[in-house]
Design an enzyme around this catalytic site. Structure first.
Site, PDB file in Angstrom:
ATOM      1  N   TYR A   1       1.276  -1.000  -0.485  1.00 32.50           N
ATOM      2  CA  TYR A   1       0.156   0.101  -0.043  1.00 32.50           C
ATOM      3  C   TYR A   1       0.654   1.105  -0.203  1.00 32.50           C
ATOM      4  O   TYR A   1       1.683   1.440   0.955  1.00 32.50           O
ATOM      5  CB  TYR A   1      -0.883  -0.104   0.999  1.00 32.50           C
ATOM      6  CG  TYR A   1      -1.815   0.657   0.999  1.00 32.50           C
ATOM      7  CD1 TYR A   1      -2.399   2.046   0.576  1.00 32.50           C
ATOM      8  CD2 TYR A   1      -3.036   0.922   2.398  1.00 32.50           C
ATOM      9  CE1 TYR A   1      -3.001   2.360   0.515  1.00 32.50           C
ATOM     10  CE2 TYR A   1      -3.872   1.751   2.178  1.00 32.50           C
ATOM     11  CZ  TYR A   1      -4.330   2.936   0.798  1.00 32.50           C
ATOM     12  OH  TYR A   1      -5.407   3.460   1.247  1.00 32.50           O
TER      13      TYR A   1
ATOM     14  N   LYS B   1      -1.175  -1.053  -4.516  1.00 36.01           N
ATOM     15  CA  LYS B   1      -2.174  -0.037  -4.462  1.00 36.01           C
ATOM     16  C   LYS B   1      -1.697   0.858  -4.825  1.00 36.01           C
ATOM     17  O   LYS B   1      -0.998   1.299  -3.504  1.00 36.01           O
ATOM     18  CB  LYS B   1      -3.320  -0.371  -3.346  1.00 36.01           C
ATOM     19  CG  LYS B   1      -4.440   1.665  -3.257  1.00 36.01           C
ATOM     20  CD  LYS B   1      -4.828   1.006  -2.381  1.00 36.01           C
ATOM     21  CE  LYS B   1      -6.213   1.853  -2.464  1.00 36.01           C
ATOM     22  NZ  LYS B   1      -7.167   2.445  -0.975  1.00 36.01           N
TER      23      LYS B   1
END
Length: 200
Positions: A40, A70
């Protein structure tokens, strides 16, 4: 399916060596081949940037576990470079406003907060991103995203879910976040109805 994993954001100015050790510790302790981690990358919130050098090292050491990322940095150039540098590494935009550009660069899609309230439109663009209407579909997504971003995002998403789902309890948020004031919730709902043309 995968586990979205933040870097250890409670310490700042951590070296890549320290970050690698953090991810490695989790992977080794879980010790299960089914574990798939999506890194992330959200440096504007976490205060920790994931470098390409770190990503490369993690992929090399754990090729069956480090599945993708992400990228919520909002830095499209970083996204494109990551996709190009690591073939087969699944890169997802952190905002549906960047979905089309990410797909055009070879990315996997998006993992977006607004997918909780606008999934059909996001899925449609994901399926039809090479079609003639792709730019228009992306513009529609960006407009909805912008509507939510005019308010505190999580509170706004919850307020919309409460209204359109006819479940007032959905408007609650966990501290330290605060629920959207009723006046702002009404403005949000009105703006969303104006953009969609109906109250569903």
């Amino acid at each position: 399916a995968g586990v979205l994993m933040l870097p250890p954001f409670y310490y700042k100015q951590v070296s890549d060596e320290g970050l690698f050790a953090t991810f490695a510790e989790v992977i080794e302790r879980v010790g299960d081949s089914r574990l798939k981690i999506l890194l992330y990358h959200i440096p504007q919130v976490s205060g920790i940037a994931l470098s390409h050098g770190l990503i490369e090292r993690l992929i090399k050491r754990y090729p069956d576990t480090i599945a993708g990322m992400k990228d919520s940095s909002g830095d499209l150039e970083f996204t494109r470079t990551t996709i190009k540098r690591f073939p087969g590494f699944q890169v997802y935009a952190g905002s549906d406003a960047l979905l089309l550009a990410t797909l055009q660069a070879g990315g996997a899609g998006c993992i977006s907060a607004t997918a909780n309230v606008n999934p059909a439109a996001i899925v449609r663009l994901r399926k039809e991103w090479q079609g003639a209407d792709a730019e228009a579909l992306q513009a529609g997504l960006a407009q909805i995203r912008k509507t939510f971003e005019a308010f505190p995002m999580i509170a706004a998403l919850k307020a919309a879910a409460a209204h359109f789902g006819q479940t007032p309890d959905f408007a609650r948020v966990r501290p330290p976040l605060m629920a959207l004031p009723q006046q702002n919730a009404r403005k949000l709902v009105t703006a969303l109805i104006d953009r969609s043309g109906n109250d569903t």
